[in-house]
Design a protein around this motif. Structure first.
Motif, PDB file in Angstrom:
ATOM      1  N   GLY A 133       0.809  -1.209   0.000  1.00  0.00           N
ATOM      2  CA  GLY A 133       0.000   0.000   0.000  1.00  0.00           C
ATOM      3  C   GLY A 133       0.845   1.263   0.000  1.00  0.00           C
ATOM      4  O   GLY A 133       2.049   1.237  -0.271  1.00  0.00           O
ATOM      5  N   MET A 134       0.194   2.367   0.298  1.00  0.00           N
ATOM      6  CA  MET A 134       0.846   3.661   0.351  1.00  0.00           C
ATOM      7  C   MET A 134       0.711   4.210   1.770  1.00  0.00           C
ATOM      8  O   MET A 134      -0.268   3.953   2.457  1.00  0.00           O
ATOM      9  N   LYS A 135       1.714   4.978   2.188  1.00  0.00           N
ATOM     10  CA  LYS A 135       1.729   5.550   3.526  1.00  0.00           C
ATOM     11  C   LYS A 135       2.151   7.003   3.433  1.00  0.00           C
ATOM     12  O   LYS A 135       3.024   7.348   2.633  1.00  0.00           O
ATOM     13  N   LEU A 136       1.532   7.871   4.239  1.00  0.00           N
ATOM     14  CA  LEU A 136       1.919   9.272   4.241  1.00  0.00           C
ATOM     15  C   LEU A 136       3.271   9.449   4.912  1.00  0.00           C
ATOM     16  O   LEU A 136       3.574   8.797   5.914  1.00  0.00           O
ATOM     17  N   THR A 137       4.079  10.337   4.356  1.00  0.00           N
ATOM     18  CA  THR A 137       5.324  10.732   5.013  1.00  0.00           C
ATOM     19  C   THR A 137       4.970  11.714   6.134  1.00  0.00           C
ATOM     20  O   THR A 137       3.802  12.097   6.310  1.00  0.00           O
ATOM     21  N   ILE A 138       5.986  12.154   6.885  1.00  0.00           N
ATOM     22  CA  ILE A 138       5.745  13.150   7.927  1.00  0.00           C
ATOM     23  C   ILE A 138       5.169  14.426   7.302  1.00  0.00           C
ATOM     24  O   ILE A 138       4.242  15.038   7.831  1.00  0.00           O
ATOM     25  N   ALA A 139       5.715  14.798   6.137  1.00  0.00           N
ATOM     26  CA  ALA A 139       5.200  15.976   5.425  1.00  0.00           C
ATOM     27  C   ALA A 139       3.753  15.753   4.994  1.00  0.00           C
ATOM     28  O   ALA A 139       2.912  16.659   5.081  1.00  0.00           O
ATOM     29  N   GLY A 140       3.459  14.533   4.544  1.00  0.00           N
ATOM     30  CA  GLY A 140       2.089  14.203   4.139  1.00  0.00           C
ATOM     31  C   GLY A 140       1.114  14.267   5.299  1.00  0.00           C
ATOM     32  O   GLY A 140      -0.017  14.756   5.151  1.00  0.00           O
ATOM     33  N   GLU A 141       1.539  13.773   6.476  1.00  0.00           N
ATOM     34  CA  GLU A 141       0.684  13.833   7.659  1.00  0.00           C
ATOM     35  C   GLU A 141       0.367  15.290   8.018  1.00  0.00           C
ATOM     36  O   GLU A 141      -0.755  15.623   8.392  1.00  0.00           O
ATOM     37  N   ALA A 142       1.389  16.157   7.899  1.00  0.00           N
ATOM     38  CA  ALA A 142       1.180  17.579   8.208  1.00  0.00           C
ATOM     39  C   ALA A 142       0.194  18.207   7.226  1.00  0.00           C
ATOM     40  O   ALA A 142      -0.708  18.957   7.614  1.00  0.00           O
ATOM     41  N   LEU A 143       0.349  17.872   5.931  1.00  0.00           N
ATOM     42  CA  LEU A 143      -0.542  18.443   4.915  1.00  0.00           C
ATOM     43  C   LEU A 143      -1.972  17.954   5.088  1.00  0.00           C
ATOM     44  O   LEU A 143      -2.923  18.703   4.847  1.00  0.00           O
ATOM     45  N   LEU A 144      -2.141  16.696   5.533  1.00  0.00           N
ATOM     46  CA  LEU A 144      -3.488  16.130   5.668  1.00  0.00           C
ATOM     47  C   LEU A 144      -4.344  16.953   6.626  1.00  0.00           C
ATOM     48  O   LEU A 144      -5.535  17.155   6.377  1.00  0.00           O
ATOM     49  N   GLN A 145      -3.746  17.433   7.708  1.00  0.00           N
ATOM     50  CA  GLN A 145      -4.494  18.264   8.657  1.00  0.00           C
ATOM     51  C   GLN A 145      -5.033  19.514   7.961  1.00  0.00           C
ATOM     52  O   GLN A 145      -6.198  19.881   8.130  1.00  0.00           O
ATOM     53  N   TYR A 146      -4.164  20.168   7.168  1.00  0.00           N
ATOM     54  CA  TYR A 146      -4.587  21.373   6.450  1.00  0.00           C
ATOM     55  C   TYR A 146      -5.607  21.031   5.366  1.00  0.00           C
ATOM     56  O   TYR A 146      -6.562  21.776   5.137  1.00  0.00           O
ATOM     57  N   ALA A 147      -5.390  19.907   4.690  1.00  0.00           N
ATOM     58  CA  ALA A 147      -6.308  19.494   3.617  1.00  0.00           C
ATOM     59  C   ALA A 147      -7.712  19.273   4.176  1.00  0.00           C
ATOM     60  O   ALA A 147      -8.710  19.662   3.554  1.00  0.00           O
ATOM     61  N   ASN A 148      -7.794  18.651   5.361  1.00  0.00           N
ATOM     62  CA  ASN A 148      -9.100  18.433   5.992  1.00  0.00           C
ATOM     63  C   ASN A 148      -9.778  19.761   6.324  1.00  0.00           C
ATOM     64  O   ASN A 148     -10.974  19.945   6.103  1.00  0.00           O
ATOM     65  N   ASP A 149      -8.979  20.717   6.859  1.00  0.00           N
ATOM     66  CA  ASP A 149      -9.545  22.028   7.205  1.00  0.00           C
ATOM     67  C   ASP A 149      -9.968  22.791   5.947  1.00  0.00           C
ATOM     68  O   ASP A 149     -11.025  23.432   5.924  1.00  0.00           O
ATOM     69  N   ILE A 150      -9.129  22.728   4.905  1.00  0.00           N
ATOM     70  CA  ILE A 150      -9.449  23.429   3.652  1.00  0.00           C
ATOM     71  C   ILE A 150     -10.723  22.865   3.045  1.00  0.00           C
ATOM     72  O   ILE A 150     -11.606  23.604   2.586  1.00  0.00           O
ATOM     73  N   TYR A 151     -10.842  21.528   3.051  1.00  0.00           N
ATOM     74  CA  TYR A 151     -12.028  20.879   2.484  1.00  0.00           C
ATOM     75  C   TYR A 151     -13.277  21.272   3.275  1.00  0.00           C
ATOM     76  O   TYR A 151     -14.324  21.581   2.710  1.00  0.00           O
ATOM     77  N   ARG A 152     -13.144  21.289   4.624  1.00  0.00           N
ATOM     78  CA  ARG A 152     -14.278  21.671   5.485  1.00  0.00           C
ATOM     79  C   ARG A 152     -14.696  23.120   5.204  1.00  0.00           C
ATOM     80  O   ARG A 152     -15.883  23.423   5.076  1.00  0.00           O
ATOM     81  N   LEU A 153     -13.706  24.017   5.092  1.00  0.00           N
ATOM     82  CA  LEU A 153     -14.011  25.425   4.828  1.00  0.00           C
ATOM     83  C   LEU A 153     -14.636  25.613   3.444  1.00  0.00           C
ATOM     84  O   LEU A 153     -15.515  26.459   3.255  1.00  0.00           O
ATOM     85  N   HIS A 154     -14.177  24.804   2.484  1.00  0.00           N
ATOM     86  CA  HIS A 154     -14.740  24.881   1.144  1.00  0.00           C
ATOM     87  C   HIS A 154     -16.218  24.485   1.161  1.00  0.00           C
ATOM     88  O   HIS A 154     -17.063  25.152   0.551  1.00  0.00           O
TER      89      HIS A 154
END
Length: 295
Positions: free
Chosen positions: A54-75
């Motif tokens: 499978g695929m796994k998020l890197t540390i950078a990916g984990e950090a971006l996921l938090q922002y992506a969730n917030d951006i999606y919610r705000l959208h």
């Protein structure tokens, strides 16, 4: 276009697979790969790495996921505010018990009031539901638990559920007005799957009272448990609402299980960060989970 890439990134993170993400979004897998590559170029960091099959998020990916969730919610929030309409999707996480025996009449009433809202039911166990609501992957969760609290969530108790030992009509426990833990000595138990809150409670009190038992069967399906009980293969602990029809037909007896730790409530949970659209509030009010202090 970056919003599209972030949506794709969230799906990859959710499924741990480019293939599964492509299926969920209706894209070709090559499109998923290209979008993730462009996102990595934009951020100047590797976001996803291969991990086994499978695929796994890197540390950078984990950090971006938090922002992506917030951006999606705000959208989503911005679309609701701009349109002022009750459309879109309402995602509800719940356990099989409540999906089958508590929700249907509520959903029927909700569909009548909000015909344009697409309701998605996501089954799962309590830890999955709670985490998904906190992460914003689910709008609301409906759980069956002792009184629950979490600093990130609004929790509203909807009702107490009677927990009962169910047995075939000729079983000795059927003669009792209530079942206590010591009454279960040497009984054959048919259990729900691991991760079920009332299973965990029963095992804990059996162990704490040094009551011997035989674990005969384990099922992730309520119908299988009920059928085994009907055929006299053992007894089970279930919410009484799940066997009302079998009791009516005389196939099963249900005797209340009495123990201080056996207090279970149907509860509605949602994030304190959750954008409360008209459609969302309509569902919360309909189900009886509105907390007027929060609004």
């Amino acid at each position: 276009m970056e919003l599209t890439y972030l949506r794709t990134f969230r799906e990859v993170a959710k499924w741990g697979s480019f293939t599964r993400a492509a299926e969920a979004l209706g894209y070709a897998q090559s499109s998923i790969t290209t979008q993730i590559q462009k996102l990595e170029e934009s951020y100047g960091a590797v976001l996803v790495e291969r991990f086994g099959r499978g695929m796994k998020l890197t540390i950078a990916g984990e950090a971006l996921l938090q922002y992506a969730n917030d951006i999606y919610r705000l959208h989503e929030e911005s679309k609701e505010v701009v349109s002022k309409q009750s459309k879109g999707t309402l995602s509800i996480g719940t356990i099989e018990t409540l999906a089958a025996f508590f929700l249907p009449p509520k959903l029927q009433a909700y569909r009548r009031d909000y015909p344009d809202v697409n309701v998605v039911i996501q089954p799962g166990n309590e830890p999955f539901i709670i985490d998904s609501v906190k992460e914003g992957a689910l709008d609301v969760g409906i759980i069956l638990d002792p009184p629950f609290s979490d600093p990130e969530l609004h929790v509203n108790i909807l009702r107490e559920e009677t927990m009962a030992i169910i047995a075939s009509p000729d079983h000795r426990l059927g003669e009792l007005s209530e079942v206590r833990v010591e009454d279960l000595e040497s009984e054959s138990l048919i259990m729900t799957e691991d991760g079920c809150t009332y299973r965990a409670m029963l095992l804990k009190v059996l162990k704490g009272n040094q009551v011997n038992y035989n674990l005969s069967y384990e099922f992730g399906n309520l119908e299988a448990i009920k059928q085994c009980v009907i055929y006299g293969l053992g007894i089970a602990l279930l919410p009484r609402i799940t066997v009302a029809e079998e009791i009516r037909k005389g196939q099963i007896v249900a005797v209340p299980f009495v123990h201080p730790e056996c207090k279970f409530y149907t509860q509605l949970i949602y994030s304190k960060k959750k954008w409360q659209s008209k459609a969302f509030l309509g569902f919360v009010e309909l189900i009886g989970g509105i907390n007027h202090q929060n609004h």
